[in-house]
Design an enzyme around this catalytic site. Structure first.
Site, PDB file in Angstrom:
ATOM      1  N   GLU A   1      -6.445  -1.895  -4.742  1.00 40.59           N
ATOM      2  CA  GLU A   1      -6.464  -1.620  -3.601  1.00 40.59           C
ATOM      3  C   GLU A   1      -6.375  -2.728  -2.511  1.00 40.59           C
ATOM      4  O   GLU A   1      -6.011  -2.978  -1.619  1.00 40.59           O
ATOM      5  CB  GLU A   1      -7.227  -0.393  -3.041  1.00 40.59           C
ATOM      6  CG  GLU A   1      -6.924   0.900  -3.544  1.00 40.59           C
ATOM      7  CD  GLU A   1      -7.306   1.037  -4.825  1.00 40.59           C
ATOM      8  OE1 GLU A   1      -8.073   0.520  -5.470  1.00 40.59           O
ATOM      9  OE2 GLU A   1      -6.878   2.200  -5.684  1.00 40.59           O
TER      10      GLU A   1
ATOM     11  N   HIS B   1     -13.771  12.126  -3.467  1.00 40.48           N
ATOM     12  CA  HIS B   1     -12.537  12.332  -3.121  1.00 40.48           C
ATOM     13  C   HIS B   1     -12.379  13.452  -2.093  1.00 40.48           C
ATOM     14  O   HIS B   1     -11.314  14.079  -1.838  1.00 40.48           O
ATOM     15  CB  HIS B   1     -11.572  12.976  -4.232  1.00 40.48           C
ATOM     16  CG  HIS B   1     -11.365  11.949  -5.223  1.00 40.48           C
ATOM     17  ND1 HIS B   1     -12.303  11.256  -6.340  1.00 40.48           N
ATOM     18  CD2 HIS B   1     -10.311  11.280  -5.852  1.00 40.48           C
ATOM     19  CE1 HIS B   1     -11.714  10.563  -7.001  1.00 40.48           C
ATOM     20  NE2 HIS B   1     -10.462  10.643  -6.959  1.00 40.48           N
TER      21      HIS B   1
HETATM   22  C1  LIG Z   1     -10.288   3.111  -6.429  1.00 40.74           C
HETATM   23  C2  LIG Z   1      -9.272   4.172  -6.937  1.00 40.74           C
HETATM   24  N1  LIG Z   1      -8.054   4.059  -6.794  1.00 40.74           N
HETATM   25  C3  LIG Z   1      -7.346   4.981  -7.172  1.00 40.74           C
HETATM   26  C4  LIG Z   1      -7.927   5.985  -7.813  1.00 40.74           C
HETATM   27  C5  LIG Z   1      -6.921   7.402  -8.187  1.00 40.74           C
HETATM   28  N2  LIG Z   1      -6.715   7.157  -9.882  1.00 40.74           N
HETATM   29  C6  LIG Z   1      -7.757   8.029 -10.585  1.00 40.74           C
HETATM   30  S1  LIG Z   1      -7.385   8.031 -12.029  1.00 40.74           S
HETATM   31  C7  LIG Z   1      -6.176   6.770 -11.864  1.00 40.74           C
HETATM   32  C8  LIG Z   1      -5.443   6.299 -13.014  1.00 40.74           C
HETATM   33  C9  LIG Z   1      -6.256   5.679 -13.989  1.00 40.74           C
HETATM   34  O1  LIG Z   1      -5.689   4.964 -15.113  1.00 40.74           O
HETATM   35  P1  LIG Z   1      -6.423   4.184 -16.101  1.00 40.74           P
HETATM   36  O2  LIG Z   1      -7.556   3.343 -15.548  1.00 40.74           O
HETATM   37  O3  LIG Z   1      -5.235   3.663 -16.952  1.00 40.74           O
HETATM   38  O4  LIG Z   1      -7.346   5.411 -16.770  1.00 40.74           O
HETATM   39  P2  LIG Z   1      -6.480   6.591 -17.573  1.00 40.74           P
HETATM   40  O5  LIG Z   1      -6.680   7.759 -16.522  1.00 40.74           O
HETATM   41  O6  LIG Z   1      -5.514   6.387 -18.288  1.00 40.74           O
HETATM   42  O7  LIG Z   1      -7.787   7.183 -18.504  1.00 40.74           O
HETATM   43  C10 LIG Z   1      -5.874   6.440 -10.565  1.00 40.74           C
HETATM   44  C11 LIG Z   1      -4.798   5.889  -9.915  1.00 40.74           C
HETATM   45  C12 LIG Z   1      -9.364   6.230  -8.006  1.00 40.74           C
HETATM   46  N3  LIG Z   1      -9.789   7.385  -8.616  1.00 40.74           N
HETATM   47  N4  LIG Z   1     -10.051   5.209  -7.636  1.00 40.74           N
END
Ligand SMILES: Cc1ncc(C[n+]2csc(CCOP(=O)(O)OP(=O)(O)O)c2C)c(N)n1
Ligand SMILES: [Mg+2]
Lengths: 327, 345
Positions: free
Chosen positions: B70, B139
């Site tokens: 971000e 959230h």
């Molecule tokens: C700072 C922030 N940005 C965006 C999100 C929204 N979000 C939650 S999980 C996720 C994807 C995460 O992907 P990854 O790090 O690969 O973990 P996975 O879900 O595959 O275990 C996103 C974009 C968040 N929770 N926090």
């Protein structure tokens, strides 16, 4: 029974299998109960990824700290958080690990060194540098492990923490749980470097990549770098390549995945099946022993759900408590 | 032509219309297209709750997925805005502002002033706010007071689909940085929305209901609770005027003061925490500028001074209820005019 060819005792192998089965059963039950509408909120399942949390956590004790992610149930269970307390938390009950105030994304048990699942991507990395710093200052040989997804590995907080840990020579292990996706976006696209080992090298620390669905590979690699960190050798990065059996969160239709992808992964890369087959084939553990564990775990999870549903809701007054230690 | 569409669709439509009208409008965010680099269907997500669904098919690469970084992409949107584009950057949940706040409050908000009035930064940062979604402490926040505090930022929080469309179009055309707050629990709510393009000017509140007995001011989701409270009050022969602020910075002081001068009583409802929020801000303003008109102490109804709890049983007590708003209105009419501490429930 023949001689044990594995670097773990039979008891440890049984323990590993039980942990992985507990995570699987826990998550699959949530999948079913979420679909029924029993569970509120965002729920991210760890099913398919059990070997990673388990292979790492077997090297840790309650004095070692972990910082988890939004996909934290597996980390919690492997770190010894009580399954009944977790289930009650996810059901929003007063008997939950966080008295119903945190929910799935914020389960914590500080007494077990579990510093919390986290709703903010990348937030665990700086915190675990702090945990490792505290261990270093106290001189108690504690280590800190932070888990981060492939997607969250692009957060500034994570990248800054790699540098900080290297500069301060902290006993930290950065575990990248690479399941190929961040929500719907492919890791292949979103992560610019070819390998996390290169990233680690760029930050002046060793990096190791393992097949995260292979319990033995994770266990061995983690053992080495955790020992190194514990002995003052500094931080390291461990990339575990793994597979996600369900959607990003419950309710995700997963249309971004190729048709048949999940089915193929379940058939060929199920870490729990792979561990079971290996120990049976080697003649170290009998199938019946594993089946007995399966039965016990199923009963445990059933009981956790029953207890959660029967548990009281938080009282209205709880809304206003726990904000400060004193105010 | 007007038809009933949801707030989600209205936001989608506003983005679509502005991208058509102005080639400098680009839209970026995490999974706003979805499936980038993956091997399934194209345009697989269209945002985490589907707000931008279908826009990629219409506008191609002017709609960009981002890595989960971000501070980098929000900052890039701001930098591009300072160089002639009109980026709309989606911050999925406004709570993630914590990760990239420097780019917003030290950079975007200050360029114009620091550079002696020479810079323009027409960026829109849109994201979800608010509780009630069972999304827990990180959230669900209503962080609007943090944004209104910062000179240089404009802050918008619509309560319905019609306003969301007109205010987002205005936000994109506006030459200052705009924080556009979308209450996730309003996404599904429908109302009549014209298909054509229209802009709603900033700083103009909407009087949703006329009344002479008490003024109720709010924004976002709690506007609907205020309307329900007004219905309940009407059954007790109390006529409440309900004002929907729509934009929080700038804010329509005149409409508030004009109403209070007529009713003599004020209830301010804010889903944010009780200290230093829109409710305290408005109460202070009215105390300073319309003190003589007040027949009773101003009542504030807010969320409590706590993070947002996960347990549905607690979260339902967290957001100001219609009952709490109605009770506050009745307190302004009570002869003693006591002012208890403002907490929800
Ligand atoms: C700072 C922030 N940005 C965006 C999100 C929204 N979000 C939650 S999980 C996720 C994807 C995460 O992907 P990854 O790090 O690969 O973990 P996975 O879900 O595959 O275990 C996103 C974009 C968040 N929770 N926090
Ligand atoms: Mg991932």
């Amino acid at each position: 029974m023949t001689e044990n060819p594995f670097p773990l005792s039979k008891d440890d192998l049984l323990r590993a299998y039980r942990t992985m089965r507990t995570i699987r059963e826990f998550e699959e039950r949530l999948h079913v109960d979420f679909a029924k509408g029993d569970i509120p909120g965002f729920v991210h399942l760890y099913a398919g990824e059990e070997a990673c949390a388990t292979g790492i956590m077997m090297h840790l004790n309650d004095n070692d700290r972990i910082a988890s992610t939004h996909r934290g149930h597996g980390h919690c269970i492997a770190k010894g958080v009580d399954v009944h307390a977790m289930m009650a938390e996810i059901y929003g009950r007063s008997t939950g690990a966080c008295r119903g105030k945190g929910g799935s994304m914020h389960i914590a048990d500080l007494s077990k060194g579990m510093m919390g699942a986290n709703g903010i991507l990348g937030a665990g990395a700086p915190l675990i540098c702090g945990a490792a710093l505290a261990a270093k200052v106290r001189g108690d040989r504690g280590v800190g492990i932070t888990f981060v997804g492939d997607g969250a590995s692009n957060q500034g907080t994570f990248l800054e923490s790699l540098n900080l840990a290297a500069v301060w020579n902290l006993p930290v292990v950065f575990v990248v749980e690479n399941n190929g996706y961040a929500e719907s976006t492919a890791m292949e696209w979103a992560v610019s470097c070819d390998s996390y080992v290169d990233r680690a090298t760029g930050f002046g620390m060793p990096g190791v990549t393992v097949d995260g669905t292979d319990f033995f590979a994770v266990h061995e690699a983690a053992g080495e770098i955790i020992r190194r960190a514990r002995e003052g050798g500094g931080p390291a990065l461990l990339e575990c390549n793994m597979v996600r059996f369900y959607g990003h969160f419950e309710g995700d239709a997963q249309t971004y995945r190729a048709k048949g992808e999940v089915e193929a992964l379940r058939a060929s890369r199920d870490c729990l099946v792979m561990l079971g087959e290996r120990v049976i084939e080697a003649g170290v553990i009998a199938r019946a022993e594993l089946q007995a564990i399966d039965g016990e775990v199923a009963a445990l999870i059933e009981d956790a759900v029953r207890a959660a549903k029967a548990a009281p809701l938080p009282a209205a007054g709880d809304l206003l408590t726990d904000v400060y230690v004193a105010y | 032509m007007s038809r009933k569409i949801s707030m989600k669709q209205a936001i989608n439509e506003a983005l679509d219309l502005e991208m058509r009208r102005d080639p400098t409008v680009i839209v970026m965010g995490e999974d706003i297209v979805g499936g980038t680099g993956a091997h399934g269907e194209a345009d697989a997500w269209g945002g985490v709750l589907g707000v931008t669904k279908g826009l990629h098919a219409k506008h191609g690469d002017r709609l960009m997925d981002t890595p989960l970084s971000e501070s980098a992409y929000i900052g890039a949107a701001i930098g591009a805005a300072a160089c002639g584009l009109r980026p709309v950057a989606e911050l999925m949940f406004m709570d993630f502002m914590g990760v990239c706040f420097d780019q917003i409050f030290n950079q975007a908000a200050k360029f114009r002033y620091m550079f002696g009035g020479k810079a323009e930064t027409p960026v829109v940062i849109r994201g979800m706010v608010g509780a009630g979604f069972r999304a827990a402490a990180q959230h669900s926040q209503m962080l609007t007071p943090l944004f209104t505090h910062i000179p240089g930022l404009k802050v918008v929080c619509p309560s319905n689909a019609y306003d969301a469309k007109g205010l987002l179009i205005q936000a994109i055309r506006d030459n200052d940085p705009v924080i556009f707050c979308e209450h996730k629990n309003l996404y599904g709510m429908e109302c009549e929305v014209p298909a054509e393009s229209y802009a709603i000017p900033f700083g103009e509140a909407n009087v949703l209901r006329d009344g002479d007995d008490v003024t109720i001011v709010s924004y976002g989701l709690t506007v609907h609770r205020a309307m329900a409270a007004a219905d309940a009050l009407a059954r007790e022969r109390v006529e409440a005027e309900v004002i929907d602020l729509r934009t929080l910075s700038p804010i329509d002081w005149d409409s508030i003061v004009e109403s209070v001068e007529r009713t003599g009583r004020l209830v301010v409802v804010d889903e944010a925490h009780p200290r230093c929020n829109l409710a305290t801000d408005i109460a202070a303003y009215v105390g300073q500028h319309a003190f003589g008109a007040l027949k009773a102490g101003v009542q504030m109804v807010t969320a409590p001074h706590t993070p947002v709890p996960f347990a549905p049983s607690l979260e339902d007590l967290y957001v100001p209820s219609a009952e709490a708003i109605a009770a506050a209105a009745l307190r302004t009419l009570a002869p003693t005019g006591t002012t208890p501490r403002s907490i929800a429930a």
